[in-house]
Design a protein around this motif. Structure first.
Motif, PDB file in Angstrom:
ATOM      1  N   MET A 126      -8.537  23.519  38.523  1.00 24.01           N
ATOM      2  CA  MET A 126      -7.358  23.002  39.224  1.00 24.01           C
ATOM      3  C   MET A 126      -7.365  23.639  40.603  1.00 24.01           C
ATOM      4  SD  MET A 126      -4.278  21.448  39.315  1.00 24.01           S
ATOM      5  CE  MET A 126      -3.450  21.391  40.931  1.00 24.01           C
ATOM      6  N   ILE A 127      -7.360  22.814  41.648  1.00 20.24           N
ATOM      7  CA  ILE A 127      -7.375  23.330  43.014  1.00 20.24           C
ATOM      8  C   ILE A 127      -6.055  22.982  43.698  1.00 20.24           C
ATOM      9  CG2 ILE A 127      -8.599  23.315  45.224  1.00 20.24           C
ATOM     10  CD1 ILE A 127     -11.094  22.382  43.695  1.00 20.24           C
ATOM     11  N   GLY A 128      -5.402  23.994  44.241  1.00 15.73           N
ATOM     12  CA  GLY A 128      -4.135  23.761  44.921  1.00 15.73           C
ATOM     13  C   GLY A 128      -3.765  24.960  45.765  1.00 15.73           C
ATOM     14  N   ASP A 129      -2.658  24.847  46.484  1.00  8.21           N
ATOM     15  CA  ASP A 129      -2.277  25.906  47.430  1.00  8.21           C
ATOM     16  C   ASP A 129      -1.077  26.723  46.961  1.00  8.21           C
ATOM     17  OD1 ASP A 129      -0.524  23.751  47.796  1.00  8.21           O
ATOM     18  OD2 ASP A 129      -0.182  24.258  49.901  1.00  8.21           O
ATOM     19  N   ARG A 130      -0.571  26.456  45.786  1.00  8.76           N
ATOM     20  CA  ARG A 130       0.656  27.148  45.346  1.00  8.76           C
ATOM     21  C   ARG A 130       0.473  27.840  43.997  1.00  8.76           C
ATOM     22  NH1 ARG A 130       5.962  24.079  47.442  1.00  8.76           N
ATOM     23  NH2 ARG A 130       5.021  23.030  49.218  1.00  8.76           N
ATOM     24  N   GLY A 131       1.375  28.767  43.766  1.00  9.89           N
ATOM     25  CA  GLY A 131       1.399  29.459  42.485  1.00  9.89           C
ATOM     26  C   GLY A 131       1.587  28.505  41.320  1.00  9.89           C
ATOM     27  N   THR A 132       2.365  27.451  41.532  1.00 10.96           N
ATOM     28  CA  THR A 132       2.578  26.486  40.448  1.00 10.96           C
ATOM     29  C   THR A 132       1.270  25.790  40.066  1.00 10.96           C
ATOM     30  OG1 THR A 132       3.315  24.945  42.161  1.00 10.96           O
ATOM     31  CG2 THR A 132       5.023  26.004  40.841  1.00 10.96           C
ATOM     32  N   ASP A 133       0.379  25.625  41.048  1.00  7.34           N
ATOM     33  CA  ASP A 133      -0.923  25.016  40.739  1.00  7.34           C
ATOM     34  C   ASP A 133      -1.758  25.948  39.858  1.00  7.34           C
ATOM     35  OD1 ASP A 133      -0.582  22.616  42.297  1.00  7.34           O
ATOM     36  OD2 ASP A 133      -0.839  23.848  44.080  1.00  7.34           O
ATOM     37  N   MET A 134      -1.674  27.260  40.161  1.00  3.31           N
ATOM     38  CA  MET A 134      -2.440  28.225  39.360  1.00  3.31           C
ATOM     39  C   MET A 134      -1.845  28.336  37.954  1.00  3.31           C
ATOM     40  SD  MET A 134      -4.835  28.806  41.408  1.00  3.31           S
ATOM     41  CE  MET A 134      -4.503  27.196  42.166  1.00  3.31           C
ATOM     42  N   GLN A 135      -0.520  28.217  37.871  1.00  8.23           N
ATOM     43  CA  GLN A 135       0.123  28.229  36.554  1.00  8.23           C
ATOM     44  C   GLN A 135      -0.266  26.986  35.759  1.00  8.23           C
ATOM     45  OE1 GLN A 135       1.908  30.796  35.125  1.00  8.23           O
ATOM     46  NE2 GLN A 135       1.623  29.494  33.312  1.00  8.23           N
ATOM     47  N   LEU A 136      -0.353  25.848  36.435  1.00 10.06           N
ATOM     48  CA  LEU A 136      -0.784  24.623  35.754  1.00 10.06           C
ATOM     49  C   LEU A 136      -2.212  24.794  35.230  1.00 10.06           C
ATOM     50  CD1 LEU A 136      -0.322  21.666  34.891  1.00 10.06           C
ATOM     51  CD2 LEU A 136      -1.246  20.977  37.115  1.00 10.06           C
ATOM     52  N   ALA A 137      -3.059  25.438  36.027  1.00 10.53           N
ATOM     53  CA  ALA A 137      -4.433  25.690  35.572  1.00 10.53           C
ATOM     54  C   ALA A 137      -4.411  26.454  34.245  1.00 10.53           C
ATOM     55  CB  ALA A 137      -5.207  26.473  36.633  1.00 10.53           C
ATOM     56  N   LYS A 138      -3.570  27.499  34.186  1.00 10.11           N
ATOM     57  CA  LYS A 138      -3.445  28.269  32.939  1.00 10.11           C
ATOM     58  C   LYS A 138      -2.981  27.377  31.805  1.00 10.11           C
ATOM     59  CE  LYS A 138      -2.616  33.022  34.490  1.00 10.11           C
ATOM     60  NZ  LYS A 138      -1.974  32.991  35.835  1.00 10.11           N
ATOM     61  N   ASN A 139      -1.987  26.533  32.094  1.00  9.47           N
ATOM     62  CA  ASN A 139      -1.425  25.668  31.046  1.00  9.47           C
ATOM     63  C   ASN A 139      -2.451  24.665  30.532  1.00  9.47           C
ATOM     64  OD1 ASN A 139       0.950  27.051  31.426  1.00  9.47           O
ATOM     65  ND2 ASN A 139       1.935  25.452  32.654  1.00  9.47           N
ATOM     66  N   ILE A 140      -3.291  24.182  31.435  1.00 10.99           N
ATOM     67  CA  ILE A 140      -4.334  23.225  31.036  1.00 10.99           C
ATOM     68  C   ILE A 140      -5.466  23.944  30.304  1.00 10.99           C
ATOM     69  CG2 ILE A 140      -6.157  21.712  31.923  1.00 10.99           C
ATOM     70  CD1 ILE A 140      -4.279  20.952  34.240  1.00 10.99           C
ATOM     71  N   GLY A 141      -5.719  25.190  30.721  1.00  6.19           N
ATOM     72  CA  GLY A 141      -6.839  25.925  30.138  1.00  6.19           C
ATOM     73  C   GLY A 141      -8.097  25.791  30.968  1.00  6.19           C
ATOM     74  N   CYS A 142      -7.913  25.542  32.263  1.00  7.23           N
ATOM     75  CA  CYS A 142      -9.061  25.472  33.159  1.00  7.23           C
ATOM     76  C   CYS A 142      -8.948  26.594  34.181  1.00  7.23           C
ATOM     77  CB  CYS A 142      -9.135  24.105  33.856  1.00  7.23           C
ATOM     78  SG  CYS A 142      -7.792  23.769  35.003  1.00  7.23           S
ATOM     79  N   GLU A 143      -9.912  26.655  35.080  1.00  2.00           N
ATOM     80  CA  GLU A 143      -9.890  27.705  36.094  1.00  2.00           C
ATOM     81  C   GLU A 143      -9.095  27.247  37.312  1.00  2.00           C
ATOM     82  OE1 GLU A 143     -13.268  30.433  38.240  1.00  2.00           O
ATOM     83  OE2 GLU A 143     -13.717  29.549  36.288  1.00  2.00           O
ATOM     84  N   GLY A 144      -8.323  28.151  37.907  1.00  2.35           N
ATOM     85  CA  GLY A 144      -7.553  27.814  39.098  1.00  2.35           C
ATOM     86  C   GLY A 144      -8.224  28.342  40.349  1.00  2.35           C
ATOM     87  N   ILE A 145      -8.225  27.539  41.398  1.00  4.05           N
ATOM     88  CA  ILE A 145      -8.747  27.981  42.686  1.00  4.05           C
ATOM     89  C   ILE A 145      -7.679  27.709  43.747  1.00  4.05           C
ATOM     90  CG2 ILE A 145     -10.488  27.647  44.492  1.00  4.05           C
ATOM     91  CD1 ILE A 145     -12.446  26.739  42.368  1.00  4.05           C
ATOM     92  N   THR A 146      -7.295  28.772  44.472  1.00  7.08           N
ATOM     93  CA  THR A 146      -6.303  28.614  45.532  1.00  7.08           C
ATOM     94  C   THR A 146      -7.008  28.268  46.832  1.00  7.08           C
ATOM     95  OG1 THR A 146      -4.862  30.233  44.480  1.00  7.08           O
ATOM     96  CG2 THR A 146      -4.419  29.720  46.782  1.00  7.08           C
ATOM     97  N   ILE A 147      -6.583  27.152  47.406  1.00  2.49           N
ATOM     98  CA  ILE A 147      -7.124  26.768  48.710  1.00  2.49           C
ATOM     99  C   ILE A 147      -6.177  27.283  49.792  1.00  2.49           C
ATOM    100  CG2 ILE A 147      -5.981  24.483  48.672  1.00  2.49           C
ATOM    101  CD1 ILE A 147      -8.567  23.415  50.069  1.00  2.49           C
ATOM    102  N   GLY A 148      -6.744  27.708  50.912  1.00  5.49           N
ATOM    103  CA  GLY A 148      -5.915  28.228  51.992  1.00  5.49           C
ATOM    104  C   GLY A 148      -6.804  28.600  53.158  1.00  5.49           C
TER     105      GLY A 148
END
Ligand code: ZN
Length: 165
Positions: A126-148
């Motif tokens: 899951m790629i996104g710029d917010r904490g909610t995106d990283m939390q969604l990654a956890k909820n899905i069970g995939c890896e989160g990457i913060t873009i910035g």
């Protein structure tokens, strides 16, 4: 097995304006390097858009104000062979306490996950710029990457593609 890039829209695929609402064509700007990155990544991933669009369909954000720049964005990607298999968009405000706002897994996203049991989620992102995106990654069970500013699309594409070599 199928791998997915779950992609935030504003601040990830397109530049987020200062008022946080892309409601006209002149506010539409692709993020630097995103086209090149997704063209490199599409060979390995399916793309799914997951976006909160606060108040979409209300007087503060009428549907046409959303769809005109959104359709143009999709057209720009499609012209480069980049398509989204599913678009999960929450149109609510934070105070609506809806069931589809990131970081929640919306019913639509849940249905997508359920209908694709062959997804390799641990090697999806899951790629996104917010904490909610990283939390969604956890909820899905995939890896989160913060873009910035410190982690641009060219960095991200290289990082992900590195895992294939
Ligand atoms: Zn919602």
């Amino acid at each position: 097995m199928k791998r997915v890039l779950f992609l935030d829209r504003d601040g990830c695929l397109i530049v987020e304006p200062s008022d946080e609402q892309v409601d006209s064509l002149d506010k539409l700007d692709l993020m630097p390097g995103v086209l090149e990155a997704l063209k490199r990544l599409k060979e390995f991933f399916t793309f799914v858009l997951v976006s909160n669009q606060d108040g979409l369909g209300t007087p503060s954000f009428p549907e046409p104000s959303f769809s005109v720049p959104h359709q143009e964005m999709l057209r720009l990607f499609r012209a480069e062979g980049v398509e989204f298999e599913r678009e999960c968009i929450c149109p609510h405000f934070p105070n609506d306490n809806c069931i589809c706002r990131k970081p929640k897994i919306s019913p639509e996203l849940r249905q997508y996950l359920d209908k694709n049991p062959d997804l390799d989620l641990t090697r999806s992102y899951m790629i996104g710029d917010r904490g909610t995106d990283m939390q969604l990654a956890k909820n899905i069970g995939c890896e989160g990457i913060t873009i910035g500013p410190g982690n641009t699309w060219s960095n991200i594409a290289s990082l992900i593609l590195h895992s294939f070599t």
